[in-house]
Design a protein around this motif. Structure first.
Motif, PDB file in Angstrom:
ATOM      1  N   LYS A  40     -19.740  41.579 -31.606  1.00 41.20           N
ATOM      2  CA  LYS A  40     -18.710  41.010 -30.724  1.00 41.20           C
ATOM      3  C   LYS A  40     -17.735  42.088 -30.279  1.00 41.20           C
ATOM      4  N   LEU A  44     -19.860  45.588 -28.775  1.00 44.84           N
ATOM      5  CA  LEU A  44     -20.881  45.412 -27.741  1.00 44.84           C
ATOM      6  C   LEU A  44     -20.889  46.603 -26.781  1.00 44.84           C
ATOM      7  N   VAL A  56     -23.996  45.436 -22.918  1.00 42.50           N
ATOM      8  CA  VAL A  56     -24.617  44.462 -23.823  1.00 42.50           C
ATOM      9  C   VAL A  56     -23.639  43.299 -23.885  1.00 42.50           C
ATOM     10  N   GLU A  57     -24.080  42.142 -23.401  1.00 43.30           N
ATOM     11  CA  GLU A  57     -23.189  40.976 -23.356  1.00 43.30           C
ATOM     12  C   GLU A  57     -23.302  40.116 -24.607  1.00 43.30           C
TER      13      GLU A  57
END
Length: 196
Positions: A40, A44, A56-57
């Motif tokens: 998170k 990311l 990167v989601e």
């Protein structure tokens, strides 16, 4: 004792980006241990930088580590990720959802090759038994292997691209056909016969 400086051109070790260690000696030896980890926030972006992609989601690894036999362990998990890469043609952002099954078998008696020539093992899931399984590293490695090699934006087409060395003339589509010149040679041969 002097410490060797780290080469700034080399990518960072995955455990420095995301570390979620599980010490096998601390886990129950008769039943699986479930896990569910998710990257998170700033992590990311750090993962995207490490993987050398645009973003990167989401990144999640959910599964279990289970004892097998007397001293072996098996990891079974599902990797879910949403990554953003540059289109190989237009450089526009391309978002890809990844879902991969991840299996790792940690074997106590796995023999490591000693010679310089190393053969690939038949079982790609097998690894030597570590004292600690780093779930973050497993997730990063699995994500990196699952990344599309040539992401394309919708509708992006590679039309009429001609790539050559500087100063050289690019080959046309007609010249790229394997028998294009044969037809011309045969035609010249046929016309030459009448002259003899």
């Amino acid at each position: 004792m002097t410490q060797t400086p780290v080469d700034p051109d080399l990518p960072a070790a995955p455990e420095t980006i995301w570390s979620e260690p599980m010490r096998l000696a601390d886990l129950p030896s008769r039943k699986p241990t479930r896990f569910d980890i998710e990257a998170k926030g700033e992590r990311l972006q750090a993962i995207a930088d490490w993987a050398d992609i645009r973003g990167v989601e989401a990144l999640r690894l959910k599964g279990e580590l289970a004892p097998k036999g007397r001293s072996d362990w098996e990891l079974r998990a599902t990797l879910e990720a949403r990554v953003v890469q540059d289109c190989v043609i237009t450089l526009a952002p391309v978002t890809t959802d990844i879902r991969e099954e991840v299996v790792r078998r940690y074997l106590a008696d796995m023999e490591m090759p000693t010679s310089e020539e190393v053969e690939m093992p038949e079982d790609e899931t097998a690894e030597p038994l570590p004292a600690t399984v780093n779930l973050g590293v497993v997730a990063l490695e699995a994500m990196e292997l699952a990344l599309p090699l040539y992401p394309r934006a919708e509708g992006a087409e590679l039309e009429g691209a001609q790539v050559t060395e500087p100063g050289a003339e690019p080959l046309s589509d007609e010249q790229m056909k394997p028998f294009a010149n044969l037809r011309d040679l045969l035609a010249k041969g046929e016309s030459g016969k009448g002259d003899a």
